[in-house]
Motif scaffolding. Structure first.
Motif, PDB file in Angstrom:
ATOM      1  N   VAL A 102     -18.805  35.270  69.807  1.00  0.00           N
ATOM      2  CA  VAL A 102     -19.717  34.700  69.021  1.00  0.00           C
ATOM      3  C   VAL A 102     -20.923  35.710  69.105  1.00  0.00           C
ATOM      4  O   VAL A 102     -21.305  36.061  70.317  1.00  0.00           O
ATOM      5  CB  VAL A 102     -19.921  33.273  69.448  1.00  0.00           C
ATOM      6  N   PHE A 103     -21.639  35.623  68.197  1.00  0.00           N
ATOM      7  CA  PHE A 103     -22.799  36.720  67.941  1.00  0.00           C
ATOM      8  C   PHE A 103     -23.997  36.138  68.764  1.00  0.00           C
ATOM      9  O   PHE A 103     -24.209  35.185  68.704  1.00  0.00           O
ATOM     10  CB  PHE A 103     -23.254  36.827  66.337  1.00  0.00           C
ATOM     11  N   THR A 104     -24.302  37.104  69.633  1.00  0.00           N
ATOM     12  CA  THR A 104     -25.526  36.791  70.580  1.00  0.00           C
ATOM     13  C   THR A 104     -26.692  36.313  69.851  1.00  0.00           C
ATOM     14  O   THR A 104     -27.485  35.511  70.553  1.00  0.00           O
ATOM     15  CB  THR A 104     -25.526  37.685  71.490  1.00  0.00           C
ATOM     16  N   GLY A 105     -27.079  36.614  68.710  1.00  0.00           N
ATOM     17  CA  GLY A 105     -28.490  36.605  68.190  1.00  0.00           C
ATOM     18  C   GLY A 105     -28.232  35.088  67.576  1.00  0.00           C
ATOM     19  O   GLY A 105     -29.471  34.299  67.415  1.00  0.00           O
ATOM     20  N   GLU A 106     -27.076  34.344  67.761  1.00  0.00           N
ATOM     21  CA  GLU A 106     -27.019  32.851  67.479  1.00  0.00           C
ATOM     22  C   GLU A 106     -27.078  31.879  68.692  1.00  0.00           C
ATOM     23  O   GLU A 106     -27.211  30.649  68.473  1.00  0.00           O
ATOM     24  CB  GLU A 106     -25.411  32.666  66.804  1.00  0.00           C
ATOM     25  N   LEU A 107     -27.465  32.548  69.828  1.00  0.00           N
ATOM     26  CA  LEU A 107     -27.599  31.769  71.180  1.00  0.00           C
ATOM     27  C   LEU A 107     -28.832  30.777  70.899  1.00  0.00           C
ATOM     28  O   LEU A 107     -30.005  31.198  70.601  1.00  0.00           O
ATOM     29  CB  LEU A 107     -27.908  32.745  72.065  1.00  0.00           C
ATOM     30  N   ARG A 108     -28.452  29.446  70.901  1.00  0.00           N
ATOM     31  CA  ARG A 108     -29.563  28.451  70.893  1.00  0.00           C
ATOM     32  C   ARG A 108     -29.423  27.383  71.889  1.00  0.00           C
ATOM     33  O   ARG A 108     -28.305  26.865  71.630  1.00  0.00           O
ATOM     34  CB  ARG A 108     -29.841  28.048  69.301  1.00  0.00           C
ATOM     35  N   MET A 109     -30.370  26.800  72.147  1.00  0.00           N
ATOM     36  CA  MET A 109     -30.152  25.458  73.211  1.00  0.00           C
ATOM     37  C   MET A 109     -30.578  24.298  72.316  1.00  0.00           C
ATOM     38  O   MET A 109     -31.240  24.173  71.378  1.00  0.00           O
ATOM     39  CB  MET A 109     -31.044  25.567  74.354  1.00  0.00           C
ATOM     40  N   GLU A 110     -29.843  23.133  72.901  1.00  0.00           N
ATOM     41  CA  GLU A 110     -30.089  21.869  72.167  1.00  0.00           C
ATOM     42  C   GLU A 110     -31.299  20.979  72.658  1.00  0.00           C
ATOM     43  O   GLU A 110     -31.524  20.104  72.396  1.00  0.00           O
ATOM     44  CB  GLU A 110     -28.700  21.086  71.815  1.00  0.00           C
ATOM     45  N   SER A 111     -31.874  21.384  73.868  1.00  0.00           N
ATOM     46  CA  SER A 111     -32.705  20.634  74.399  1.00  0.00           C
ATOM     47  C   SER A 111     -33.812  21.362  75.276  1.00  0.00           C
ATOM     48  O   SER A 111     -33.361  22.500  75.629  1.00  0.00           O
ATOM     49  CB  SER A 111     -32.220  19.604  75.395  1.00  0.00           C
ATOM     50  N   GLU A 112     -34.966  20.907  75.533  1.00  0.00           N
ATOM     51  CA  GLU A 112     -35.888  21.822  76.170  1.00  0.00           C
ATOM     52  C   GLU A 112     -35.431  22.146  77.762  1.00  0.00           C
ATOM     53  O   GLU A 112     -35.663  23.108  77.952  1.00  0.00           O
ATOM     54  CB  GLU A 112     -37.357  20.963  76.309  1.00  0.00           C
ATOM     55  N   GLU A 113     -34.930  21.166  78.180  1.00  0.00           N
ATOM     56  CA  GLU A 113     -34.212  21.157  79.505  1.00  0.00           C
ATOM     57  C   GLU A 113     -33.178  22.280  79.551  1.00  0.00           C
ATOM     58  O   GLU A 113     -33.283  23.288  80.423  1.00  0.00           O
ATOM     59  CB  GLU A 113     -33.314  20.240  79.826  1.00  0.00           C
ATOM     60  N   ASP A 114     -32.464  22.386  78.545  1.00  0.00           N
ATOM     61  CA  ASP A 114     -31.531  23.651  78.395  1.00  0.00           C
ATOM     62  C   ASP A 114     -32.128  24.957  78.300  1.00  0.00           C
ATOM     63  O   ASP A 114     -31.818  25.925  78.800  1.00  0.00           O
ATOM     64  CB  ASP A 114     -30.374  23.233  77.394  1.00  0.00           C
ATOM     65  N   TRP A 115     -32.933  24.760  77.354  1.00  0.00           N
ATOM     66  CA  TRP A 115     -34.011  25.975  77.253  1.00  0.00           C
ATOM     67  C   TRP A 115     -34.491  26.655  78.660  1.00  0.00           C
ATOM     68  O   TRP A 115     -34.404  27.968  78.913  1.00  0.00           O
ATOM     69  CB  TRP A 115     -35.140  25.978  76.077  1.00  0.00           C
ATOM     70  N   GLU A 116     -35.047  25.763  79.400  1.00  0.00           N
ATOM     71  CA  GLU A 116     -35.543  25.986  80.768  1.00  0.00           C
ATOM     72  C   GLU A 116     -34.332  26.835  81.639  1.00  0.00           C
ATOM     73  O   GLU A 116     -34.685  27.493  82.482  1.00  0.00           O
ATOM     74  CB  GLU A 116     -36.312  24.950  81.360  1.00  0.00           C
ATOM     75  N   ARG A 117     -33.406  25.904  81.731  1.00  0.00           N
ATOM     76  CA  ARG A 117     -32.175  26.166  82.486  1.00  0.00           C
ATOM     77  C   ARG A 117     -31.807  27.950  81.896  1.00  0.00           C
ATOM     78  O   ARG A 117     -31.464  28.938  82.775  1.00  0.00           O
ATOM     79  CB  ARG A 117     -31.183  25.495  82.460  1.00  0.00           C
ATOM     80  N   LEU A 118     -31.672  28.242  80.674  1.00  0.00           N
ATOM     81  CA  LEU A 118     -31.146  29.400  80.138  1.00  0.00           C
ATOM     82  C   LEU A 118     -32.350  30.465  80.332  1.00  0.00           C
ATOM     83  O   LEU A 118     -32.036  31.479  81.113  1.00  0.00           O
ATOM     84  CB  LEU A 118     -31.193  29.418  78.773  1.00  0.00           C
ATOM     85  N   GLU A 119     -33.643  29.928  80.269  1.00  0.00           N
ATOM     86  CA  GLU A 119     -34.462  31.051  81.003  1.00  0.00           C
ATOM     87  C   GLU A 119     -34.376  31.366  82.165  1.00  0.00           C
ATOM     88  O   GLU A 119     -34.513  32.547  82.663  1.00  0.00           O
ATOM     89  CB  GLU A 119     -36.065  30.506  80.363  1.00  0.00           C
ATOM     90  N   ALA A 120     -34.267  30.397  83.196  1.00  0.00           N
ATOM     91  CA  ALA A 120     -34.060  30.630  84.471  1.00  0.00           C
ATOM     92  C   ALA A 120     -32.854  31.654  84.854  1.00  0.00           C
ATOM     93  O   ALA A 120     -32.962  32.697  85.690  1.00  0.00           O
ATOM     94  CB  ALA A 120     -33.907  29.505  85.458  1.00  0.00           C
ATOM     95  N   SER A 121     -31.643  31.281  84.067  1.00  0.00           N
ATOM     96  CA  SER A 121     -30.660  31.934  84.463  1.00  0.00           C
ATOM     97  C   SER A 121     -30.726  33.465  84.035  1.00  0.00           C
ATOM     98  O   SER A 121     -30.269  34.411  84.549  1.00  0.00           O
ATOM     99  CB  SER A 121     -29.419  31.522  83.544  1.00  0.00           C
ATOM    100  N   TYR A 122     -31.407  33.571  82.665  1.00  0.00           N
ATOM    101  CA  TYR A 122     -31.653  34.908  82.131  1.00  0.00           C
ATOM    102  C   TYR A 122     -32.640  35.805  82.940  1.00  0.00           C
ATOM    103  O   TYR A 122     -32.278  36.849  83.150  1.00  0.00           O
ATOM    104  CB  TYR A 122     -32.017  35.007  80.770  1.00  0.00           C
ATOM    105  N   GLU A 123     -33.569  35.378  83.400  1.00  0.00           N
ATOM    106  CA  GLU A 123     -34.588  35.743  84.373  1.00  0.00           C
ATOM    107  C   GLU A 123     -33.993  36.241  85.695  1.00  0.00           C
ATOM    108  O   GLU A 123     -34.038  37.613  86.064  1.00  0.00           O
ATOM    109  CB  GLU A 123     -35.606  34.901  85.001  1.00  0.00           C
ATOM    110  N   ASP A 124     -32.932  35.586  86.349  1.00  0.00           N
ATOM    111  CA  ASP A 124     -32.242  35.992  87.234  1.00  0.00           C
ATOM    112  C   ASP A 124     -31.335  37.259  87.118  1.00  0.00           C
ATOM    113  O   ASP A 124     -31.109  38.204  87.701  1.00  0.00           O
ATOM    114  CB  ASP A 124     -31.052  34.796  87.729  1.00  0.00           C
TER     115      ASP A 124
END
Length: 331
Positions: A102-124
Motif C-alpha cells: 500500500v502506498f505510504t502516502g496514504e498512511l493515516r490514523m483513525e484516532s488521536e491516540e493512534d496518531w500519538e502512538r505512530l509518532e512515538a514509533s516513528y521517532e524511535d
C-alpha cells in the motif's frame, strides 16, 4: 547536445551521482561494490526498512531477526562501512513498507491516540537510524519517504522531529517527497535539500524519443526550479528511474507486475533526457538511480522490464554521465 559529446563543464562538479543500493538477505561484499564503482557512481543510498501491517496501524516493526540482513541496523552499518571503504559516499534512507505494498502516502490514523502512538514509533525508528548515520559519518540522512498523509496531518510533530534529528546527527538532511507532493511539504527550510522522488509523467508515447521527453520535462523543470529559488534550497532527486517497458514515461511510478512489454530503448532514452535536462543546472544537486541490486550479474538483463538499469542499455547511459562527473570533479 548528445550524451557522448558533452564536455566536462564546471556545473557537474559536486553533483551527487548515486544508486539506490537495495537491501539483500546477505552481507555486502567487495564483489557487490565493484559494479557500482564501474559505473562511476560516487554515492549510494542505503535503505533499512520498517514495516507496518495496515495503512491505519500505528506500530512500526523494525530491526528484527525476521528481516533481511540489509534491512536491519547491523546490516545497514555493514553496507555503509563497505561503501565508505570504497570511497563511495552514502545517503542513509530508512523507509516504511506497508503490507501488500500500500502506498505510504496514504498512511493515516483513525484516532488521536493512534496518531500519538505512530509518532512515538516513528521517532524511535528514525532516531535509531539517525544515530547510526552519525556513528558511521554518513553524508546525507533522509528523514522519511513519501509520507504525505502523515506529514500533512501532523506538521508540528515533523518540525519537532527534525529538531531531534539535528541533535543526533550533524550531517545534511533531506526528505524524499513524492513527485506530486514536494510543493506541499511544509518543512523544506529546516532541511538541506529539497528531496523529490522524480516519477513525473512525461510522455504517452510507446517509445518516446529523448527530445520528446525533454519537452515533457520543461513544465515540471520550470516548477521545480522556481520552487528551489523560493525555498532557497538545492533539489536532490532522492529517487529517479524508469521501467524498461513500453510507455515507460506515461506513469513512471507504476510497480505492478501485470504490465507492458520489455522496451530497453524507452528506458535508456528516459535516462538520457533526465540527465540532459537537469545535470547542468546549478540548483540541482544530483540524484539516486532507482534501483541497484547487490547481485549484479543476476540482475536486470534484456528480458527484464523492471526499474533496474543493470545489464541493460540504460546502464551505459548512467555510466557515461557519471564518468563525466568524475572527470569534471578531478579537474
Amino acid at each position: 547536445m548528445g550524451v557522448l559529446q558533452m564536455s566536462c563543464s564546471s556545473q557537474f562538479v559536486g553533483k551527487i551521482n548515486g544508486v539506490s543500493f537495495v537491501a539483500s538477505r546477505d552481507r555486502a561484499t567487495e564483489a557487490h561494490i565493484a559494479p557500482v564503482k564501474k559505473i562511476h557512481a560516487g554515492h549510494a543510498a542505503v535503505m533499512p526498512f520498517g514495516f507496518i501491517r495496515e495503512v491505519n496501524s500505528p506500530e512500526i516493526i523494525f530491526d528484527t531477526d525476521r528481516q533481511w540482513f540489509g534491512e536491519t541496523r547491523v546490516g545497514a552499518k555493514q553496507y555503509i562501512d563497505l561503501l565508505h571503504g570504497n570511497g563511495i559516499r552514502v545517503m542513509l534512507k530508512p523507509q516504511i513498507w506497508i503490507w501488500r505494498g500500500v502506498f505510504t502516502g496514504e498512511l493515516r490514523m483513525e484516532s488521536e491516540e493512534d496518531w500519538e502512538r505512530l509518532e512515538a514509533s516513528y521517532e524511535d525508528f528514525i532516531l535509531t537510524y539517525a544515530s547510526l548515520a552519525e556513528e558511521t559519518g554518513v553524508e546525507i540522512f533522509c528523514i522519511g519517504t513519501e509520507l504525505e498523509g502523515f506529514v500533512s496531518a501532523r506538521p508540528d510533530y515533523w518540525k519537532a522531529l527534525i529538531g531531534m534529528i539535528r541533535e543526533t546527527y550533524s550531517g545534511k538532511l533531506t526528505y524524499a517527497a513524492n513527485w506530486d507532493e514536494f510543493g506541499r511539504t511544509p518543512f523544506w527550510n529546516t532541511l538541506d535539500y529539497i528531496g523529490i522522488d522524480a516519477y513525473f509523467p512525461l510522455s504517452e508515447a510507446q517509445t518516446p524519443s529523448v527530445e520528446e521527453l525533454k519537452e515533457g520535462w520543461k513544465p515540471w523543470k520550470e516548477k521545480i526550479a522556481s520552487f528551489s529559488e523560493t525555498v532557497d534550497r538545492p533539489v536532490l532527486f532522492t529517487e529517479f528511474g524508469y521501467r524498461s517497458m513500453d510507455y515507460t514515461a506515461k506513469k513512471p511510478w507504476l510497480v505492478s507486475r501485470g504490465e507492458e512489454k520489455v522496451n530497453l530503448v524507452g528506458q535508456a532514452n528516459a535516462k538520457k533526457a533526465l540527465f540532459e535536462s537537469f545535470w547542468e543546472e546549478d540548483w540541482f544537486a544530483g540524484g539516486f538511480v532507482w534501483k541497484w541490486f547487490t547481485n549484479h550479474e543476476r540482475s536486470g538483463g534484456p528480458d527484464d522490464n523492471r526499474f533496474t538499469p543493470q545489464n541493460k542499455p540504460a546502464q551505459e547511459v548512467i555510466s557515461t554521465f557519471y564518468r563525466i562527473y568524475r572527470q569534471a570533479n578531478a579537474e
